[in-house]
Design a protein around this motif. Sequence first.
Motif, PDB file in Angstrom:
ATOM      1  N   UNK A 169       0.769  -1.266   0.077  1.00 41.72           N
ATOM      2  CA  UNK A 169       0.036   0.093   0.058  1.00 41.72           C
ATOM      3  C   UNK A 169       0.794   1.197   0.176  1.00 41.72           C
ATOM      4  N   UNK A 170       2.114   1.221   0.590  1.00 41.99           N
ATOM      5  CA  UNK A 170       2.972   2.189   0.690  1.00 41.99           C
ATOM      6  C   UNK A 170       3.493   2.574  -0.600  1.00 41.99           C
ATOM      7  N   UNK A 171       3.831   1.462  -1.313  1.00 40.66           N
ATOM      8  CA  UNK A 171       4.247   1.811  -2.594  1.00 40.66           C
ATOM      9  C   UNK A 171       3.345   2.291  -3.549  1.00 40.66           C
ATOM     10  N   UNK A 172       2.044   1.889  -3.566  1.00 39.78           N
ATOM     11  CA  UNK A 172       0.937   2.480  -4.353  1.00 39.78           C
ATOM     12  C   UNK A 172       0.664   3.900  -3.919  1.00 39.78           C
ATOM     13  N   UNK A 173       0.867   4.475  -2.695  1.00 40.61           N
ATOM     14  CA  UNK A 173       0.740   5.703  -2.194  1.00 40.61           C
ATOM     15  C   UNK A 173       1.838   6.672  -3.025  1.00 40.61           C
ATOM     16  N   UNK A 174       3.084   5.947  -3.208  1.00 39.39           N
ATOM     17  CA  UNK A 174       4.090   6.606  -3.816  1.00 39.39           C
ATOM     18  C   UNK A 174       3.670   6.805  -5.203  1.00 39.39           C
ATOM     19  N   UNK A 175       3.314   5.588  -5.850  1.00 37.24           N
ATOM     20  CA  UNK A 175       2.911   5.922  -7.190  1.00 37.24           C
ATOM     21  C   UNK A 175       2.076   7.007  -7.545  1.00 37.24           C
ATOM     22  N   UNK A 176       1.241   7.477  -6.751  1.00 35.55           N
ATOM     23  CA  UNK A 176       0.532   8.505  -6.897  1.00 35.55           C
ATOM     24  C   UNK A 176       0.989   9.748  -6.742  1.00 35.55           C
ATOM     25  N   UNK A 177       2.125   9.904  -6.191  1.00 35.04           N
ATOM     26  CA  UNK A 177       2.796  11.156  -5.806  1.00 35.04           C
ATOM     27  C   UNK A 177       3.880  11.579  -7.083  1.00 35.04           C
ATOM     28  N   UNK A 178       4.667  10.387  -7.568  1.00 34.00           N
ATOM     29  CA  UNK A 178       5.669  10.496  -8.448  1.00 34.00           C
ATOM     30  C   UNK A 178       4.999  10.959  -9.848  1.00 34.00           C
ATOM     31  N   UNK A 179       5.398  12.006 -10.321  1.00 35.03           N
ATOM     32  CA  UNK A 179       5.221  12.883 -11.518  1.00 35.03           C
ATOM     33  C   UNK A 179       5.294  12.024 -12.968  1.00 35.03           C
ATOM     34  N   UNK A 180       6.499  11.251 -13.055  1.00 35.90           N
ATOM     35  CA  UNK A 180       6.504  10.360 -14.263  1.00 35.90           C
ATOM     36  C   UNK A 180       5.362   9.352 -14.149  1.00 35.90           C
ATOM     37  N   UNK A 181       4.709   9.065 -15.143  1.00 30.32           N
ATOM     38  CA  UNK A 181       3.722   7.993 -15.364  1.00 30.32           C
ATOM     39  C   UNK A 181       4.636   6.796 -15.409  1.00 30.32           C
ATOM     40  N   UNK A 182       5.661   6.569 -16.066  1.00 34.62           N
ATOM     41  CA  UNK A 182       6.368   5.423 -16.123  1.00 34.62           C
ATOM     42  C   UNK A 182       6.739   4.968 -14.772  1.00 34.62           C
ATOM     43  N   UNK A 183       7.487   5.551 -14.293  1.00 29.44           N
ATOM     44  CA  UNK A 183       8.061   5.640 -12.796  1.00 29.44           C
ATOM     45  C   UNK A 183       7.051   4.963 -11.923  1.00 29.44           C
ATOM     46  N   UNK A 184       5.873   5.824 -12.035  1.00 33.75           N
ATOM     47  CA  UNK A 184       4.633   5.305 -11.209  1.00 33.75           C
ATOM     48  C   UNK A 184       4.137   4.196 -11.598  1.00 33.75           C
ATOM     49  N   UNK A 185       4.008   3.735 -12.938  1.00 32.00           N
ATOM     50  CA  UNK A 185       3.601   2.526 -13.124  1.00 32.00           C
ATOM     51  C   UNK A 185       4.384   1.517 -12.676  1.00 32.00           C
ATOM     52  N   UNK A 186       5.715   1.499 -12.674  1.00 29.92           N
ATOM     53  CA  UNK A 186       6.726   0.830 -12.155  1.00 29.92           C
ATOM     54  C   UNK A 186       6.567   0.484 -10.627  1.00 29.92           C
ATOM     55  N   UNK A 187       6.055   1.382  -9.857  1.00 36.44           N
ATOM     56  CA  UNK A 187       5.799   1.285  -8.382  1.00 36.44           C
ATOM     57  C   UNK A 187       4.653   0.452  -8.269  1.00 36.44           C
ATOM     58  N   UNK A 188       3.634   0.842  -9.207  1.00 37.29           N
ATOM     59  CA  UNK A 188       2.431   0.013  -9.225  1.00 37.29           C
ATOM     60  C   UNK A 188       2.727  -1.480  -9.423  1.00 37.29           C
ATOM     61  N   UNK A 189       3.456  -1.872 -10.344  1.00 31.60           N
ATOM     62  CA  UNK A 189       3.870  -3.239 -10.380  1.00 31.60           C
ATOM     63  C   UNK A 189       4.622  -3.892  -9.440  1.00 31.60           C
ATOM     64  N   UNK A 190       5.624  -3.085  -8.610  1.00 28.13           N
ATOM     65  CA  UNK A 190       6.087  -3.781  -7.443  1.00 28.13           C
ATOM     66  C   UNK A 190       4.954  -3.749  -6.428  1.00 28.13           C
ATOM     67  N   UNK A 191       4.182  -2.798  -6.178  1.00 25.25           N
ATOM     68  CA  UNK A 191       3.174  -2.751  -5.378  1.00 25.25           C
ATOM     69  C   UNK A 191       2.383  -4.319  -5.501  1.00 25.25           C
ATOM     70  N   UNK A 192       1.964  -4.370  -6.585  1.00 21.01           N
ATOM     71  CA  UNK A 192       1.068  -5.654  -7.042  1.00 21.01           C
ATOM     72  C   UNK A 192       1.876  -6.912  -6.826  1.00 21.01           C
ATOM     73  N   UNK A 193       3.160  -6.765  -6.969  1.00 20.11           N
ATOM     74  CA  UNK A 193       3.979  -8.235  -6.732  1.00 20.11           C
ATOM     75  C   UNK A 193       3.939  -8.477  -5.221  1.00 20.11           C
ATOM     76  N   UNK A 194       4.489  -7.333  -4.307  1.00 23.12           N
ATOM     77  CA  UNK A 194       4.357  -7.447  -3.036  1.00 23.12           C
ATOM     78  C   UNK A 194       3.159  -7.706  -2.441  1.00 23.12           C
TER      79      UNK A 194
END
Length: 327
Positions: A169-194
């Motif tokens: 959930x913390x990584x998902x929250x970070x993905x909503x803060x990061x400006x870069x859509x690509x980087x945010x999407x990577x955090x979403x992937x890591x969040x889903x994996x964990x």
Amino acid sequence: MDRVRDGMKAFVPILIAFFIRYKSDKGFVKSLLQFLVVLLVITSITTILGLRQFPMASRELAGNNETAQAKLYILMNIGGFDFIYSLVVFLPIMFWLIRNTQKINKWLNIAALIIFLYCIYVSNYATALLLSLIALALGLIERNTKSRPFFIVGLTVILILAGTGVVSHALMDISNIVESEYVADRFVQLSMLLGGTEIQNIHTDSNTERLELFQKAINGFLNSPIWGHNWSDFSPVISGHSVIFDLLAGAGILGLGMCIYIFYKIFRAVVVVEGERINPYTRAVWILFLLTSVANPSGFSLVYLMIFTAATCIQCLENSVNRQYGG
């Protein structure tokens, strides 16, 4: 032939580190280290300016550099994959410089650190951003060693909670803060994996090829943990995205052990010699290098310039009272 040449170039920083260790004086080492900062600042600034026009240029330079577009990026002096991760590994060196310089030089180094962090932020490398946060944490710990037990406890708690959904959930929250859509999407992937989602069921805007390649390498290692698969003939189990995973998959524990032994011998011969105390910032540089090697290829001359040459510089300067310079 190109691979042989590139491999030889990658080890030039070791020769420079050897010269610094045994043939240079304190003044030369100081000047060399500060000159390296200047060069990194120049490329960081041109990279930041270039990424305003071509936001994905740094990532594209991680691929084929022979395309017309890639050649344009190079002419614009935009830093690619190896440059961005070299900045990450160099961050502890900057913390050491800030701590050990005075007046105008201190402020210039602080400005350089801010430029490096911003360059990493806009480069669209999610792993580099995460490692930068780890570098900042390591820097704070070394500045105030009393906080080290709290950091270790905090890290242990994070690892324990990694499978509970809290970190996800913390990584998902970070993905909503990061400006870069690509980087945010990577955090979403890591969040889903964990969060327990299997790789084949992770579907986001960017592909999951890296995660799939990691899984292939891990499976290859588990199928042959001692010898690996690539000693006698090539078996396509390596990911191309992780030095550690690929060594384990390709050469097994035996191959990884040999590689660690070689690096250890070079480290003890050049970076931290017998009888010398390892500088905490040198240790942080090598921790970041190892973490980078887990998630990425890291055998680049620029990265080696940080872990061997730059680390040797601060080791020599830190221990200058207890050693003799030849210059």
